[in-house]
Scaffold this active site. Structure first.
Site, PDB file in Angstrom:
ATOM      1  N   PRO A 220       9.699   8.626   0.440  1.00  0.00           N
ATOM      2  CA  PRO A 220       8.771   8.569   1.548  1.00  0.00           C
ATOM      3  C   PRO A 220       7.868   7.346   1.495  1.00  0.00           C
ATOM      4  O   PRO A 220       7.259   7.053   0.472  1.00  0.00           O
ATOM      5  CB  PRO A 220       7.942   9.830   1.364  1.00  0.00           C
ATOM      6  CG  PRO A 220       8.487  10.550   0.198  1.00  0.00           C
ATOM      7  CD  PRO A 220       9.541   9.748  -0.422  1.00  0.00           C
ATOM      8  N   GLU A 221       7.795   6.665   2.596  1.00  0.00           N
ATOM      9  CA  GLU A 221       6.797   5.624   2.776  1.00  0.00           C
ATOM     10  C   GLU A 221       5.722   6.207   3.690  1.00  0.00           C
ATOM     11  O   GLU A 221       5.723   7.405   3.948  1.00  0.00           O
ATOM     12  CB  GLU A 221       7.444   4.372   3.381  1.00  0.00           C
ATOM     13  CG  GLU A 221       8.574   3.818   2.492  1.00  0.00           C
ATOM     14  CD  GLU A 221       9.164   2.518   2.982  1.00  0.00           C
ATOM     15  OE1 GLU A 221       8.402   1.691   3.515  1.00  0.00           O
ATOM     16  OE2 GLU A 221      10.374   2.325   2.849  1.00  0.00           O
TER      17      GLU A 221
END
Length: 272
Positions: A2-3
DNA sequence: ACTGGCTCCTGAGGGC
DNA sequence: TGCCCTCAGGAGCCAG
């Protein structure tokens, strides 16, 4: 992993299940994450009402009167809202169980994520105190990026991924923003012009905002709080598209390693 | 002060 | 089927 868009999507998904509800208990099955889950955390959270669910960089902040739980998803982490009695799967390391009968369950095969707790202002926590501005805030703009890049020899892509310059931009969105701005990833940061710094800052904002709007990017294991993937993958122009034609000019997309991370770009659309 | 390299960990996919 | 290799949304920490 996840960014920023995936973390923000997760935040929006878990917030309704948490806000204003009382914590029954934190059930920990595996304490060995990036840092051991602190021993005091179960007692600190038990019986607390969740007052806030915020995000700073890629950290989720679950605020109670006793303090704040700091959650990071690492490379392979995800949080889902489930019924408390749903049977846990392998790598489901902890559940935050609420009086509603629902829980927020943390899943993370690689265990690069973390669950910490602080009684002080979370922005003063050692991991958060050193962080640069949020990319979607007014503090991050072309003038800021230009100033921050002066005298730097690192590749501009590495600069974008440096959390002391700007937070939340990971390996996917760094490549994607550089494509949109027409800047080659290997360009030494100090060689950015004012104009290109402005274009790049704008591209970072644009790509992150668009990704948030459609739930982030699912490559392998990311799912949102309801278990749904994100749909930004189909919008990717360069990431994981090595050898495929550029969507703008049909030139084959290139891949190389830069600062130990796979980097993708179009050699024609992104030139010095 | 910067920069590059290493590290934590599991799982998927490809080649033989 | 199995074994060995490479690669993966992060980022703190260390040496030079």
């Amino acid at each position: 992993m996840p960014e920023l868009p995936e973390v923000e999507t997760t935040r929006r998904g878990i917030a309704p299940a948490l806000l204003g509800h009382r914590v029954l208990e934190l059930k920990v099955r595996e304490r060995r994450l990036r840092w051991p889950i602190p021993a005091l955390i179960e007692s600190a959270l038990r019986g607390q009402i969740v007052r806030s669910v915020d995000r700073r960089a890629k950290y989720l902040l679950i605020g109670c009167d006793s303090g704040t739980a700091i959650v990071h998803l690492g490379m392979s982490g995800s949080l889902r809202v489930l019924d408390c009695d749903a049977p846990p799967r392998t790598h489901d390391h902890w559940d935050l169980c609420l009086e509603t009968g629902q829980c927020v369950r943390y899943h993370d095969p690689r265990r690069f994520g973390s669950l910490l707790f602080t009684r002080q202002d979370p922005d003063r926590h050692r991991l958060l105190a050193v962080l640069a501005p949020e990319p979607l805030s007014e503090a991050f703009d072309g003038a800021y990026l230009y100033a921050a890049s002066r005298g730097r020899s690192v590749a501009v892509k590495a600069l974008l991924m440096n959390s002391r310059i700007v937070v939340g931009v990971g390996n996917i969105y760094a490549s994607e923003a550089l494509f949109r701005a027409g800047v080659p990833p290997t360009l030494p940061a100090g060689r950015l012009t004012r104009e290109r710094a402005a274009a790049l800052a704008a591209a970072v904002k644009q790509v992150l905002a668009e990704a948030i709007r459609i739930g982030g990017t699912t490559l392998r294991d990311y799912v949102d709080a309801t278990g749904e993937p994100g749909y930004f993958r189909q919008e990717l122009n360069v990431y994981e598209r090595a050898g495929q034609p550029c969507r703008r000019c049909a030139t084959p997309i290139r891949r190389r390693e830069l600062a130990q991370r796979s980097t993708y770009w179009c050699p024609r659309c992104q030139r010095r």
